[in-house]
Design a protein around this motif. Structure first.
Motif, PDB file in Angstrom:
ATOM      1  N   ARG A   1       8.149   1.175  86.332  1.00  0.00           N
ATOM      2  CA  ARG A   1       7.035   0.328  85.821  1.00  0.00           C
ATOM      3  C   ARG A   1       6.291  -0.730  86.718  1.00  0.00           C
ATOM      4  N   GLY A   2       4.973  -0.244  87.329  1.00  0.00           N
ATOM      5  CA  GLY A   2       3.967  -1.106  88.176  1.00  0.00           C
ATOM      6  C   GLY A   2       4.147  -1.185  89.070  1.00  0.00           C
ATOM      7  N   ASN A   3       5.033   0.622  89.589  1.00  0.00           N
ATOM      8  CA  ASN A   3       5.212   0.800  91.408  1.00  0.00           C
ATOM      9  C   ASN A   3       4.065   1.580  91.259  1.00  0.00           C
ATOM     10  N   ARG A   4       3.563   1.666  92.421  1.00  0.00           N
ATOM     11  CA  ARG A   4       2.254   2.406  93.365  1.00  0.00           C
ATOM     12  C   ARG A   4       3.063   3.733  93.568  1.00  0.00           C
ATOM     13  N   ILE A   5       2.899   4.137  93.929  1.00  0.00           N
ATOM     14  CA  ILE A   5       3.358   5.845  94.349  1.00  0.00           C
ATOM     15  C   ILE A   5       2.739   7.020  95.384  1.00  0.00           C
ATOM     16  N   ARG A   6       2.127   6.405  96.005  1.00  0.00           N
ATOM     17  CA  ARG A   6       0.598   6.798  96.941  1.00  0.00           C
ATOM     18  C   ARG A   6       1.094   7.281  98.874  1.00  0.00           C
ATOM     19  N   ASP A   7      -0.262   8.282  98.825  1.00  0.00           N
ATOM     20  CA  ASP A   7      -0.258   8.684 100.578  1.00  0.00           C
ATOM     21  C   ASP A   7       0.760   9.683 100.940  1.00  0.00           C
ATOM     22  N   GLY A   8       2.033   9.792  99.840  1.00  0.00           N
ATOM     23  CA  GLY A   8       2.981  10.994 100.143  1.00  0.00           C
ATOM     24  C   GLY A   8       2.755  12.386 100.833  1.00  0.00           C
TER      25      GLY A   8
ATOM     26  N   ASP B   1       5.599   4.019  83.213  1.00  0.00           N
ATOM     27  CA  ASP B   1       5.139   2.756  82.356  1.00  0.00           C
ATOM     28  C   ASP B   1       4.498   2.209  83.669  1.00  0.00           C
ATOM     29  N   SER B   2       2.484   2.436  83.005  1.00  0.00           N
ATOM     30  CA  SER B   2       1.975   1.739  83.936  1.00  0.00           C
ATOM     31  C   SER B   2       1.686   1.885  85.644  1.00  0.00           C
ATOM     32  N   ASN B   3       2.732   3.362  86.212  1.00  0.00           N
ATOM     33  CA  ASN B   3       2.235   2.927  87.191  1.00  0.00           C
ATOM     34  C   ASN B   3       0.648   3.688  87.786  1.00  0.00           C
ATOM     35  N   GLU B   4       0.853   3.516  89.076  1.00  0.00           N
ATOM     36  CA  GLU B   4      -0.132   4.364  89.464  1.00  0.00           C
ATOM     37  C   GLU B   4       0.416   5.518  90.771  1.00  0.00           C
ATOM     38  N   VAL B   5      -0.869   6.737  90.699  1.00  0.00           N
ATOM     39  CA  VAL B   5       0.560   7.869  91.721  1.00  0.00           C
ATOM     40  C   VAL B   5      -0.727   8.601  91.604  1.00  0.00           C
ATOM     41  N   THR B   6      -0.760   8.263  93.613  1.00  0.00           N
ATOM     42  CA  THR B   6      -2.288   8.828  94.381  1.00  0.00           C
ATOM     43  C   THR B   6      -2.383   8.879  95.421  1.00  0.00           C
ATOM     44  N   ASN B   7      -3.486  10.130  95.482  1.00  0.00           N
ATOM     45  CA  ASN B   7      -3.321  10.429  97.341  1.00  0.00           C
ATOM     46  C   ASN B   7      -1.878  11.255  97.803  1.00  0.00           C
ATOM     47  N   ASN B   8      -1.334  11.782  96.568  1.00  0.00           N
ATOM     48  CA  ASN B   8      -0.855  12.290  97.458  1.00  0.00           C
ATOM     49  C   ASN B   8      -0.934  14.178  97.511  1.00  0.00           C
ATOM     50  N   VAL B   9      -0.300  14.526  98.591  1.00  0.00           N
ATOM     51  CA  VAL B   9      -0.635  15.869  99.200  1.00  0.00           C
ATOM     52  C   VAL B   9      -0.150  17.015  98.173  1.00  0.00           C
ATOM     53  N   MET B  10      -0.075  16.814  97.780  1.00  0.00           N
ATOM     54  CA  MET B  10       0.653  18.190  96.360  1.00  0.00           C
ATOM     55  C   MET B  10       0.549  17.772  94.771  1.00  0.00           C
ATOM     56  N   ASP B  11       1.454  17.448  94.372  1.00  0.00           N
ATOM     57  CA  ASP B  11       0.478  17.298  92.620  1.00  0.00           C
ATOM     58  C   ASP B  11       1.618  15.747  92.189  1.00  0.00           C
ATOM     59  N   GLY B  12       1.046  15.171  91.571  1.00  0.00           N
ATOM     60  CA  GLY B  12       0.786  13.553  91.485  1.00  0.00           C
ATOM     61  C   GLY B  12       2.209  13.251  90.523  1.00  0.00           C
ATOM     62  N   ILE B  13       2.444  14.218  89.378  1.00  0.00           N
ATOM     63  CA  ILE B  13       3.935  14.612  88.737  1.00  0.00           C
ATOM     64  C   ILE B  13       4.155  15.502  88.397  1.00  0.00           C
ATOM     65  N   ILE B  14       5.458  15.646  88.525  1.00  0.00           N
ATOM     66  CA  ILE B  14       6.163  17.841  88.594  1.00  0.00           C
ATOM     67  C   ILE B  14       7.157  16.587  87.685  1.00  0.00           C
ATOM     68  N   LEU B  15       7.071  17.677  86.410  1.00  0.00           N
ATOM     69  CA  LEU B  15       8.750  17.529  84.907  1.00  0.00           C
ATOM     70  C   LEU B  15       9.136  19.529  85.025  1.00  0.00           C
ATOM     71  N   LYS B  16      10.135  19.639  85.359  1.00  0.00           N
ATOM     72  CA  LYS B  16      10.563  20.741  85.085  1.00  0.00           C
ATOM     73  C   LYS B  16      12.395  20.934  85.155  1.00  0.00           C
ATOM     74  N   THR B  17      12.829  22.390  84.943  1.00  0.00           N
ATOM     75  CA  THR B  17      14.338  22.036  84.795  1.00  0.00           C
ATOM     76  C   THR B  17      14.666  21.020  83.786  1.00  0.00           C
ATOM     77  N   GLY B  18      14.155  21.040  82.589  1.00  0.00           N
ATOM     78  CA  GLY B  18      15.099  20.201  81.361  1.00  0.00           C
ATOM     79  C   GLY B  18      14.585  18.697  81.650  1.00  0.00           C
ATOM     80  N   ALA B  19      13.832  18.546  82.620  1.00  0.00           N
ATOM     81  CA  ALA B  19      13.184  17.151  82.752  1.00  0.00           C
ATOM     82  C   ALA B  19      12.877  16.384  81.519  1.00  0.00           C
ATOM     83  N   ASN B  20      12.715  15.449  81.118  1.00  0.00           N
ATOM     84  CA  ASN B  20      12.061  14.780  79.556  1.00  0.00           C
ATOM     85  C   ASN B  20      12.514  13.137  78.990  1.00  0.00           C
TER      86      ASN B  20
END
Length: 303
Positions: free
Chosen positions: A130-137, A153-172
């Motif tokens: 909640r409320g984290n900045r996840i950036r510049d990866g 909830d209410s995070n910023e995901v920005t300026n990463n070299v690949m995708d912002g958020i990935i969901l796979k193999t049963g992530a829910n």
């Protein structure tokens, strides 16, 4: 081996400069442990920075955790720490790794410039971010797989070299009220049976599609804003699925919603407007159910 091993009782670790050549610099373990780790510089370890395991519940507050050869923080085996206002940066793998039914509440952290992912959640782990900045990866922002759950909830995901958020193999997980923008890949990418509920997110200015769904990905997207992307707003292909309801998809450089090659979404009551390509484009053996959508002002065909 580690520099600090906290395995029972209460402990305050405050204001230290700590590094070591071991699997982890700080290890916190055991359900009876009540440690507070605050105001430290935890740096340049050959393994991880802080590892929390075996149902431990420490507070990790306002530390600089940087330059580790593995992960900045590892949460595993039912551990449930509170991780607040830390700066987690320049680790060679992941800023925060939550695995093996780990939990934890991560709030207000700046997670930046880590090499593979900012945050990884795997193996039925279910943290609250909640409320984290996840950036510049140098890789992905948030990578969730192998039955991962939890809340973003209410995070910023920005300026990463690949995708912002990935969901796979049963992530829910549940993903609400986040800003996902300026990533070099897709804003959100759901594939290989990834699921999740995404609601009220602002997904914009990503270099590929705002939201891409393929290979049995099946998320629920409600009331998101997907706009100003460099390609499609929402792209469903290669047998992707999903439910799209009440989203606003606008001003993307290609199509608002593109469905092809066996993509089969249910698309209801969305606003799709002012995209430079088509509003809704079903082609190359795409499928889907479309009802009650408002498709206006797109440069090419509406539907």
């Amino acid at each position: 081996e580690c520099a600090v091993d906290i395995s029972a009782g209460s402990m305050l670790l405050d204001g230290c400069d700590i590094s070591c050549q071991s699997d982890t610099v700080i290890l916190v373990r055991g359900a009876s442990t009540r440690a507070t780790i605050s105001g430290n510089l935890i740096r340049d370890g050959t393994g991880a920075g802080v590892t929390v395991t075996d149902s431990a519940c420490p507070s990790i507050i306002n530390n600089d955790i940087c330059g580790h050869h593995l992960d900045g923080i590892v949460i595993a085996e039912g551990a449930d720490p509170t991780v607040t206002d830390n700066r987690i940066s320049e680790c060679k793998t992941t800023g925060v790794l939550v695995r093996a039914a780990g939990r934890g509440t991560l709030q207000g952290n700046d997670i930046r410039a880590n090499a593979i992912s900012g945050v990884v959640v795997q193996e039925r782990a279910s943290p609250v971010l909640r409320g984290n900045r996840i950036r510049d990866g140098q890789g992905k922002g948030v990578d969730m797989y192998d039955g991962a759950g939890g809340l973003l909830d209410s995070n910023e995901v920005t300026n990463n070299v690949m995708d912002g958020i990935i969901l796979k193999t049963g992530a829910n997980p549940t993903i609400v009220n986040n800003k996902v923008f300026g990533n070099k890949g897709n804003g959100m990418y759901i594939f290989e049976g990834g699921m999740g509920v995404m609601e009220g997110n602002d997904v914009f200015e990503n270099e590929s599609s705002g939201i891409a769904i393929r290979s049995k990905g099946n998320p629920t997207l409600r009331r998101n804003r997907v706009h100003h992307g460099r390609k499609n707003g929402v792209y469903v292909y290669q047998n992707g699925m999903g439910e799209l309801e009440g989203n606003e998809i606008y001003e993307n450089r290609m199509d608002g919603i593109s469905v092809k090659s066996g993509g089969n979404p249910t698309v209801t009551s969305n606003m799709v407007r002012d995209c430079r390509g088509k509003g809704i484009f079903v082609h190359e053996k795409g499928l889907g159910s479309f009802d009650g959508n408002d498709v206006v002002g797109n440069s090419s065909t509406g539907v």
